[in-house]
Design an enzyme around this catalytic site. Structure first.
Site, short mmCIF file in Angstrom:
data_model
loop_
_atom_site.label_atom_id
_atom_site.label_comp_id
_atom_site.label_asym_id
_atom_site.label_seq_id
_atom_site.Cartn_x
_atom_site.Cartn_y
_atom_site.Cartn_z
N ASP A 1 1.43 8.61 3.41
CA ASP A 1 0.28 8.37 2.52
C ASP A 1 -1.00 8.03 3.28
OD1 ASP A 1 1.43 5.96 3.23
OD2 ASP A 1 1.31 5.05 1.24
N LYS B 1 9.45 -1.54 2.28
CA LYS B 1 9.05 -1.95 0.92
C LYS B 1 10.32 -2.22 0.08
CE LYS B 1 6.35 1.68 1.13
NZ LYS B 1 5.35 2.73 0.99
C1 BGC Z 1 5.52 2.35 5.24
C2 BGC Z 1 4.43 3.33 5.61
C3 BGC Z 1 3.47 3.49 4.45
C4 BGC Z 1 2.97 2.14 3.97
C5 BGC Z 1 2.02 2.24 2.79
C6 BGC Z 1 4.93 1.06 4.71
O1 BGC Z 1 5.95 0.22 4.26
O2 BGC Z 1 6.33 2.07 6.35
O3 BGC Z 1 4.98 4.58 5.96
O4 BGC Z 1 2.39 4.29 4.86
O5 BGC Z 1 4.07 1.33 3.62
O6 BGC Z 1 2.61 2.87 1.71
#
Ligand code: BGC
Length: 467
Positions: free
Chosen positions: A198, A162
């Site tokens: 999450d 992200k």
């Molecule tokens: C992460 C995950 C997370 C998801 C939703 C992804 O970019 O790698 O660990 O659960 O985003 O937040």
């Protein structure tokens, strides 16, 4: 009114630029079989190191049974905000008080020390405001990034995703970084009982009220899913294969496609978005689905159609449609919420972007583009869920869902409902249920279940000793 020949010709040209978003059922089934294969690679000891989908064992092996009790602190880090929560659980009753703190972009892209110092400051503020100074509450930390867990409360970051890229955190134990920061900032100590993704929190929170819940999915800034796997299938598990012989697996399926296996469905817009992201070549499935990226894909298509003279005639080249990241994913939901030819929301979005003199025809095209891109996202997520439902092969299963994309998009739920139905093996029933406060309640529940099991084990040991 029927379309004029000129309009028809224009639609045909537009179609050529967007047809890559329309995938057949056959293609989604192919994606499912590739995903299943990649999941197996992730689970097996000998293929895991080179697998893109890491299928991390979470050390969560029991779901809540409704007898959990206690007061917990919960932390939630994963999007643009950081939350601290005080969660009181008494059987099925849960009371939550929480505060949200912004994480400035400079911190998201700064050093690990800056990030954890910021987190520690927020925790200290929260505990002061809630008169919790000096009280050592058990803590559940929802940390929504790919982590290799070494225990329920030990998790090493495997990579950032992200909008985050803090230096010096990859490979480190998150729990240790938290303790060190709290020590630097005050003499505060906490007992971290669990580090939770999450998706796991979302599943736990829904499983608290629904025993059939064995899959969790996040459709928010990022995208990920977890599910309950038979321990005998988890080749990477290094612990005992004892009871309960099951393990929640954090799939981290956002990385699906990083080895090129999804290239046959990625469009030129997906490639451009990826090239300009902070992690090129990574999280390719996530980039086709999640809220952090969807608006930008729409913007890239609208930009292209405009340059080709198929949209917004005479547009000012300085307007914000041409600025990267400026078409927010919330706009996609707003545009698709227009149900008549007045295009009230769409017009408001175009106004916000500084586009002038647009026509109703333009609004129609903008809505069409949004519809195609969000449907592809919903269908890809459905293909992922259908893969998991088929793997579990249970007659009836509940899927816990959370995330802003799913919550606010007007059609995501219905699109997924239809597509999953089309893709799962006949006879398997499923239910998509919105999970409430997965990150807070879910993390506290993981901690609560762990404490309940710890107590039970202690009692068993005492009974054996006294026998
Ligand atoms: C992460 C995950 C997370 C998801 C939703 C992804 O970019 O790698 O660990 O659960 O985003 O937040």
């Amino acid at each position: 009114m029927p379309a004029t020949p000129d309009q028809l010709q224009k639609y045909e040209k537009i179609e050529a630029f967007v047809k890559g978003f329309k995938l057949s059922s056959h293609t989604y089934k192919k994606i499912m079989s590739l995903l299943n294969e990649e999941m197996n690679n992730g689970l097996h000891k000998h293929t895991n190191h080179s697998a893109d989908i890491k299928m991390f064992p979470t050390f969560v092996r029991s779901l809540p049974d409704g007898t959990e009790k206690g007061q917990f602190l919960a932390l939630d880090l994963g999007g643009t905000n950081f939350r601290v929560l005080l969660v009181k659980i008494d059987g099925r009753d849960v009371d939550i008080q929480s505060r949200t703190y912004l994480i400035p972009q400079r911190v998201m892209l700064g050093t690990g020390t800056q990030l954890f110092d910021h987190i520690a400051d927020c925790i200290i503020k929260f505990t002061q405001q809630h008169n919790l100074r000096g009280i050592k509450l058990p803590l559940g930390f929802t940390f929504s990034f790919p982590c290799k867990q070494e225990d329920l409360n030990q998790a090493r970051l495997s990579k950032w995703t992200k909008g985050f890229r803090c230096e010096g955190v990859v490979g480190e134990d998150i729990c240790k970084l938290l303790h060190e920061a709290l020590k630097r900032k005050s003499n505060m100590d906490v007992e971290v009982v669990a580090i939770v993704n999450d998706a796991v929190g979302t599943l736990m929170s829904a499983a608290h009220n629904d025993r059939d819940c064995e899959i969790g999915i996040i459709l928010g800034t990022g995208c990920n899913a977890c599910y309950m796997e038979n321990l005998k299938n988890v080749g990477v598990w290094e612990g005992e294969y004892d009871h309960p012989d099951q393990m929640l697996i954090n799939t981290e399926w956002g990385a699906f496609g990083d080895n090129g296996c999804l290239d046959f469905v990625r469009t030129e817009y997906d490639r451009e978005l990826d090239n300009f992201s902070i992690n090129p070549g990574k999280q390719l499935m996530e980039k086709m689905i999640a809220g952090m990226y969807m608006g930008e894909i729409v913007r890239l298509v609208l930009e292209r159609l405009t340059m080709e003279g198929l949209l917004f005639q005479g547009i000012d080249r300085e307007c914000e449609l041409f600025v990267r990241g400026r078409f927010y994913t919330k706009y996609v939901s707003e545009v698709e919420s227009d149900h008549d030819e007045f295009f009230r929301n769409t017009k408001q979005v175009l106004d916000e972007l500084g586009i002038q003199n647009y026509t109703s025809e333009d609004c129609k095209v903008v809505k069409y583009v949004c519809t195609l891109i969000s449907a592809r996202a919903a269908f890809l997520a459905s293909a992922g869920l259908a893969t998991l439902i088929n793997r579990l092969n249970k007659p009836s299963i509940t899927i816990a869902v959370d995330g802003s994309l799913y919550r606010f998009h007007p059609r995501f739920h219905n699109l997924m409902q239809l597509k999953i139905h089309e893709l799962v093996r006949p006879g398997l029933r499923f239910k998509l249920t919105l999970s409430h406060d997965g990150s807070g309640k879910g993390a506290a529940l993981v901690a609560a279940v762990a404490l309940r099991l710890r107590e039970m084990k202690k009692e068993d040991q005492e009974n054996v000793a006294n026998a």
